[in-house]
Each structure stands twice: as structure tokens, then as C-alpha cells.
Scaffold this active site. Structure first.
Site, PDB file in Angstrom:
ATOM      1  N   ARG A 256       2.327   2.689  -3.182  1.00  0.00           N
ATOM      2  CA  ARG A 256       1.651   3.373  -4.245  1.00  0.00           C
ATOM      3  C   ARG A 256       1.965   4.894  -4.075  1.00  0.00           C
ATOM      4  NH1 ARG A 256      -2.390   0.607  -6.260  1.00  0.00           N
ATOM      5  NH2 ARG A 256      -2.494   2.175  -7.726  1.00  0.00           N
ATOM      6  N   HIS A 257       2.513   5.405  -3.088  1.00  0.00           N
ATOM      7  CA  HIS A 257       2.705   6.811  -2.890  1.00  0.00           C
ATOM      8  C   HIS A 257       4.141   7.248  -3.601  1.00  0.00           C
ATOM      9  CE1 HIS A 257      -0.552   7.405   0.208  1.00  0.00           C
ATOM     10  NE2 HIS A 257      -0.283   6.418   0.263  1.00  0.00           N
TER      11      HIS A 257
ATOM     12  N   ARG B 178      11.950 -17.149  -2.481  1.00  0.00           N
ATOM     13  CA  ARG B 178      11.220 -16.321  -1.786  1.00  0.00           C
ATOM     14  C   ARG B 178       9.688 -16.200  -2.135  1.00  0.00           C
ATOM     15  NH1 ARG B 178      12.161 -10.306  -4.637  1.00  0.00           N
ATOM     16  NH2 ARG B 178      12.336 -11.165  -6.581  1.00  0.00           N
TER      17      ARG B 178
ATOM     18  N   GLN C 191       0.962  -1.063   0.003  1.00  0.00           N
ATOM     19  CA  GLN C 191       0.003  -0.045  -0.156  1.00  0.00           C
ATOM     20  C   GLN C 191       0.833   0.988  -0.084  1.00  0.00           C
ATOM     21  OE1 GLN C 191      -2.239  -0.803   3.690  1.00  0.00           O
ATOM     22  NE2 GLN C 191      -3.585  -1.823   2.520  1.00  0.00           N
TER      23      GLN C 191
ATOM     24  N   ARG D 227      -3.589   7.657   4.797  1.00  0.00           N
ATOM     25  CA  ARG D 227      -3.345   6.423   5.810  1.00  0.00           C
ATOM     26  C   ARG D 227      -3.559   6.516   7.161  1.00  0.00           C
ATOM     27  NH1 ARG D 227      -3.650   2.950   1.476  1.00  0.00           N
ATOM     28  NH2 ARG D 227      -2.373   3.691  -0.243  1.00  0.00           N
TER      29      ARG D 227
ATOM     30  N   SER E 283      16.125  -6.297  -0.578  1.00  0.00           N
ATOM     31  CA  SER E 283      16.091  -7.355  -1.709  1.00  0.00           C
ATOM     32  C   SER E 283      15.999  -8.944  -1.374  1.00  0.00           C
ATOM     33  CB  SER E 283      16.796  -6.792  -2.749  1.00  0.00           C
ATOM     34  OG  SER E 283      16.719  -7.706  -3.880  1.00  0.00           O
TER      35      SER E 283
ATOM     36  N   ARG F 255      15.925 -10.824  -3.586  1.00  0.00           N
ATOM     37  CA  ARG F 255      16.974 -11.212  -4.664  1.00  0.00           C
ATOM     38  C   ARG F 255      18.127 -11.284  -4.215  1.00  0.00           C
ATOM     39  NH1 ARG F 255      17.115  -8.528 -10.281  1.00  0.00           N
ATOM     40  NH2 ARG F 255      17.396 -10.629 -10.878  1.00  0.00           N
TER      41      ARG F 255
END
Lengths: 229, 229, 229, 229
Positions: free
Chosen positions: C84-85, C162, C81, C189, C94, C96
Site C-alpha cells: 500500500r506504500h 497457487r 500491507q 508500521r 511471481s 505465475r
């Protein structure tokens, strides 16, 4: 494409609608992906209701999926205000690359300021004084442009010569932006506190917006006061 | 509109081209407004040459006047990488509002890492081990989704229940962005250092980009290495 | 710098204030450059009054000259959420590159949904059922993490392994943004319609905002309803 | 804060560094959050090496965590180029609200264009002609400003009166932006194709950047050619 919609504004300006992608329904469907409801047909009433509720509740992201593309010609002091709107795409005529056209804005009606600067209150200059001032301003425009031409004739770089031209000079640009960014522009520029020259452009754009996205426009004028990007 | 272009990707994903506005010529003309040359017809060769020169010289703003709109379904760990691309517009399925669908990504071929993490080098898991791991992973997906369903049956809020679901879960979103932002995405994600799953999507999008804007695509692959947003 | 302000949130999360630049007065002075009044000292009352008027009149740009920098640890479904800002800067841990830590979010109190999804109304699960569900959820987390570990032990690439981990997994990120963007975040928020987990973070950030910029915070809570980015 | 760094540019312009947040190490640590390595002390050499590798590999997001804040005074035709840089924050002196100061830019040395417009090649006007042109230009500036003053004396609104002033007029603005956005600005504006007037400002800013973030600056000049935002 057919001939684009073209509306003249001020003495040498215009707005053209070059292209448009998406519409009220597209934005409603983009919103409905949140509930996997974007592919089912709905009634006009359902779409209208959803659009109003989205803006009322500050769910503004669906309105980024409709996109407007304009070509605009306006005085530089107007374009300077315009280019503060960063969530949009600009390409403008360049005084570095081409000889600028001899067109400057002369107000049909000069305004006197009444009250304090934050009152945004004005009165018209009386007709006789107005005509005299128009002539005086145009004489200066003439002198400025003559000096510009003389400099170019001497071989002075265009990028240097242009600096003597007035802020009233017209320039042209392409402008692409989504419906959310357009609403933000209209809210601030088709507003009584905006300078009347940019407001003239914003009013025309609001008409185009209303024609292309009538439900979103209605919701914008009803709910934007409490919405935000 | 006719049926949108739809391409299946991975085991449950897809890319759809919802809409497209502008093309190579539009971007060339947006660039030519700088020299007041946007309304005159040019040869294909002139447009191609201009587009190549613009990207070679890092004049990237004209490419903001072509806009793509996609609908995408992809695993959440892929979408998490995707949403880091901020100069674009997203609307996504919401696990707060709807029951999520029982679809998780199982790699057709699991990869072993070879060498160090920044080598981005991999080898395939042998077939037998690969099948066994697929089964084991899918058993976990089943357990996760069963617990999700059980929680929903007990009345647990969807926004709470979803947290037990794996990062492999599929989600769907609308994505609107201009050609410049798309080139930046393709440069980073259709790249040998990108994770192969997001690269599968990026490769499809590059095909669409190439089909819709062949001259810009050619210039992108020739010059982007030295261009920038 | 001294030890940063650190506040624990949820079962394994936190917010740290890494750095802060500018303050109420800085924003007031940035606004006053419009009238060439940015260098003269003013009374507190004058600054407070100006800040309130700016937000009331939707003059939001001056608030971009104060900047906050946070380090945050939160569950992935919350971070999804958050990201999205777009008018802010993120760098995140990460999966990865590193082995992810065995920390998943277990709600202290599971919520049942009451009424329709747009009512945002909830009731607590009774204590006994809540404990049982916590145990069941944690058992699934354990299984997921065990499979993750087993895959890593077999040499499966981290980026593949993951995907079996749940959305409740914690992740950490740096977040830098200006005061205007922060107000937009707090408005959406730290709001009764936001999911309570992200709201817990937003509430802490609002406290920090209030401490660092008390006049802007007061104006935000009084006028933001009608302001916008 | 102590007196800000202030550097005069052109005949009436300047750049001031108002504030700065973060540094080379901060950006390196923001990058290291990806491997949970942001809190451990490293050698200078390790930080330098990481910064160079990040820019070489187009991992640009960590450079958004250092922020510069400037106050700038420059001619309007320069500021018009400047404000095309959208990933930054501006507040500018407003000709709607205050009487503009009688300061216009006169080039110390006028330039003739040599060759075609895309050659960006110039030669100086000979001394005698240069002096004469300076005088002529300043006479026009005088006339423009006199008409502006006369209009104000008649009560004409400031927003109207200003339109007769030349593009050479100075204006002042606050500018806040992160290091990534600054590098993009420097790449395009401290460049041989940029107009020499904006380049004079960009060169000063590059000096400041180099002083505050020497390792990032070195990597920028080595690798930016292939990096991008």
C-alpha cells in the site's frame, strides 16, 4: 453545469471551481469498506466522528476519494511554488504555443523584510514609496512586454521571445487533485510561512474546501498537525 | 445518486461504478488551456480530432482531468496484481477488523499451461477432471474456512486467524483513478498476457470507459501502443 | 559490493540491505541548495541542527535525495500491507512464472484479541493450546501445498494452482525508496497499532535507517509527529 | 566521492552527476526476482537480452531500481518544463531566501518560427539581426536586474523583488530520479518537438545514461516507442 464559482484574487488572478466529486460522506464510506460498513446509512454525528478519528489516527487514504477540479490564474513566481505539489494534475497555458497576455502582477502593497529570512516578518512600504515603486515596476513590465511584442513582430519564435518576460507575468492552469493532496497544499500554503501571494489563493481554496467538505475541514484544522500523507 | 451500475464478475465478484467526473470534452478543454482555447464551444469533430492527436503525440496530461470511482470485489490473488497500480487510490476491507466472508473463487474452468511460461498459452482441463478438481479445491476452501472459524471462536485475533485462508478468498475495495491511469491499467490488464481473471475485470472496466469517454477510448485503442504516462 | 547486510525475521523471512545512496550530509546539502550553500563544508553540529529544523518545519523534500534498496522475504498477508506504500518501487516473485516454495508462516506465539478491535490489545495463547494450534495450522498448510503440487503435476497452470495456497505463504521482493518514504513507512508500521508481524520488519529497517542516517533518524523520532510528506 | 562529472550547457548552465546507484545488471536482477533468479551470475548476453525483452514487453518496474542524482543549472523557463516531471525529487535555489545571481540566458542564436506552431520548424535569425537582438535583450536583463538590486537596497523583501526578473534567469536544483523516470524524461525532452534549450540538457543526460547503463539505453532507444511507465 451551471456557471462555476469564480473568485478574483490579486490584480489579475482568479480561482474557479470547475467540478467536485465525492463529499464528507463518500470519504467516510470509503473508510468503512474496511469493516464492510459502507452501504448502511449513518447519522451525521457518526460520520463526523469517524472523519475526525481517521485524521487523528493518520488514516488518510479515505480522503483520496473526493476530488476537486480548479481553474487558476496566478503570477508565474506563484505557480512555480504551486507546481512542486506533485500529487495532483496540471495543464497550463503554454508560451510556446500562444502569445502571452499583457498582464503582470503589481503588489498593492510592497513589503520590506524585517529580521532574518526565516523569521518571515515583514512591514509595509510607506504609501508614497509604495506608489513610486509600483510605477517603476510597471514601467519595466511595459518595456519587457514591448520587447516581447517587437520580437514576435520580427517572427521570433514565441518560445524564445517569452524569456524576456518577468516572473510577475500571469499564467492560467487547470488543477485536479484529491482532498488529501488538497489538505497537504493548504497546510503548507495557507500558512504564515508561505509567501502572502500564494497564501491568498490557498485561503480561497480553503473556503471552498470548507464549504464542500465541512466535517473533513474541521478535522483537518484540528488534527492535521499530527497527520500525514 | 441513482443506483450505481453493477456488473457481476466470476463466481462472487463484481464491479460497480460509484461516480465519474469529467468526460471527453473536459479533457479536450484541459488540453486547450495551453492555447487559451478552453472556454469556446467546439464541434464534436474538433474535440475528437484533438483527443486523437493528443494521445498520438504522447500529450497525456489532459486525461488526468477525468476521474472514475469504482467499488470492486475480487479474489486476493487478483487484487494483489491490481494494487501494483500506484497512481490510484485504494481502500480495502480489512481482515484485521472484520470477520472475512466465506467466499472463495472456484474457476468455472481450470486451465493447463501449454508451452513455456512466457507463451501465455493454455488449454482447458477436460470436463470430468475439471469437476473433480473443483470439488477438491472447494473441500480445501471449506477446511481452511472451518479452521479460521474455529480460531475466531477460541478468541484468536482476526489478524492472526486470517493467515490460513487461501489466496482465492474474495475481498472488496474502493478504487479512484483518473482516465490516464485507467488507460495504463487497461493496456496492461485487458491484454492477452494478463491472467484471465484480472482480464475479466479489466474488460468490464474498458466497457465502462468506452461508454463514458467514447472518443478517448477510440484514441486509446488506436494510439496507446506508442503513448505513455 | 561486499556481502549485503542480512537479518532473519520470523520463521522464514529476512531483510537484506542491497544498496544505499546518499546520507545525512547529502540531504543537508540538497536543502542548502535553496540558499546556494550546498558546496561549502560544515561542522557536524551545523548539519545535525539543519536536519532537525527541516523536519520540525515540515521541509521534507531534501530527504528524498537519500535512497535505500532492500530485498525482503515475508508472508503474503504482511506484503499486502506493505504494497500500500505507493511512493516506492517493488519487484516481486511471481506465482505465475515459478513454482512457489513450501514455506508458510507459523506464529511462534498465537495472540488472542483483548477488548475492541481498535484497542489493538492482545494476550498470548497459553503454551499447550499454542502448540496444538501450531500443529493444526501446519497440517492445513501441508494439505494446501500438497494440493498445489498435485495440480502442478496434472499440468494446471501455476497461476491457477497457487490460488489454493494460504495468505501465510512467503514471498520475496526488491524494494527501493527514498528516506522520506521510508520515514513514512516506519511511522505507520513500526507503530503500536501495526500488526506485530510487519512491525518486526519495520523495526529492523529502522535500525538500518538509524545506522545509515543517524541525524535524520534522531530528528524523525523527535519531530515526525508533526511532519508530513 | 571524487570530483563529480560536470558538463557546461548554454551560456551559464551545467549538469553535474552527483551520484548513481544500481546499473544494468541490478535492474536485470530485480526483474529476475520474479522467477527467483536474481542471485545467480549470468552472461552479459543474457542480461542484455533480458533487458531488451523487458522494455519491449512493457515490463518497466525493474528499471526503478537504478537511481541517478544530478545538480543542474538552467534558465527558469526551462526549469518550468522540467518540474512537470513528477516522478522525481527536486530541491531548488530559493529567491525567497537568497539574493539571485545576475545570470540570464542569451541565446547564441535566436530562432524564427516557420510554419504553424505544431510544425516545430525554425530558422536562424541572420547574424546581424541576431547580434542586435542579443544586445537589446541583454539591455533589458540589465535594467531588470538593476531594479531588483535597487529594491533589495531599499529593504524590499527578496520574495517580492524577484518578480521583476525575467524568465531567462538561471536557477539551480538537485534532481534525483530512477532510470524509468529518466527514460520518460529523455523520450519527451530529447525529442525534436521539445524546445531546443531543454533538449540541450536532455541530450547531455542521455549521454550520461548511456555511459552508466549501456544495455538499458540501447533497449530504450529500440523499444521505448511502445513502452510506458
Amino acid at each position: 453545469m451551471s456557471e462555476p464559482l469564480h473568485i478574483d484574487i490579486l490584480d489579475h488572478g482568479f480561482v474557479e471551481l470547475i467540478d467536485f466529486m465525492g463529499d464528507d460522506r463518500r470519504c467516510a464510506n470509503a473508510a468503512r469498506v474496511s469493516v464492510r460498513g459502507d452501504t448502511r446509512e449513518r447519522s451525521d454525528k457518526a460520520d463526523q466522528g469517524l472523519i475526525a478519528r481517521l485524521l487523528a489516527d493518520h488514516h488518510t487514504s479515505p480522503f483520496e476519494h473526493a476530488v476537486f477540479q480548479f481553474k487558476v490564474r496566478a503570477p508565474i513566481f506563484v505557480v512555480r511554488q504551486w507546481m512542486r505539489h506533485r500529487f495532483s494534475s496540471f495543464n497550463e497555458e503554454s508560451g510556446r504555443y500562444v502569445e502571452l497576455v499583457d498582464e503582470c502582477y503589481t503588489p498593492a502593497q510592497f513589503r520590506r523584510q524585517v529580521g532574518k529570512r526565516m523569521d518571515y516578518a515583514f512591514e509595509n512600504l510607506p504609501p508614497q514609496e509604495n506608489s513610486e515603486l509600483q510605477a517603476e515596476v510597471q514601467a519595466l513590465y511595459r518595456q519587457s512586454y514591448d520587447l516581447y511584442q517587437k520580437m514576435l513582430a520580427t517572427g521570433i519564435a514565441r518560445e524564445h521571445a517569452r524569456m524576456v518576460l518577468p516572473l510577475a507575468l500571469y499564467t492560467t492552469f487547470y488543477w485536479t487533485l484529491n482532498a488529501l493532496s488538497l489538505m497537504n497544499f493548504l497546510h503548507l500554503r495557507n500558512h504564515e510561512h508561505a509567501q502572502s501571494e500564494i497564501r491568498a489563493y490557498a485561503a480561497v481554496m480553503e473556503d471552498i474546501f470548507k464549504e464542500k467538505m465541512p466535517w473533513t475541514h474541521a478535522a483537518f484544522r484540528e488534527h492535521w498537525g499530527t497527520a500525514m500523507i
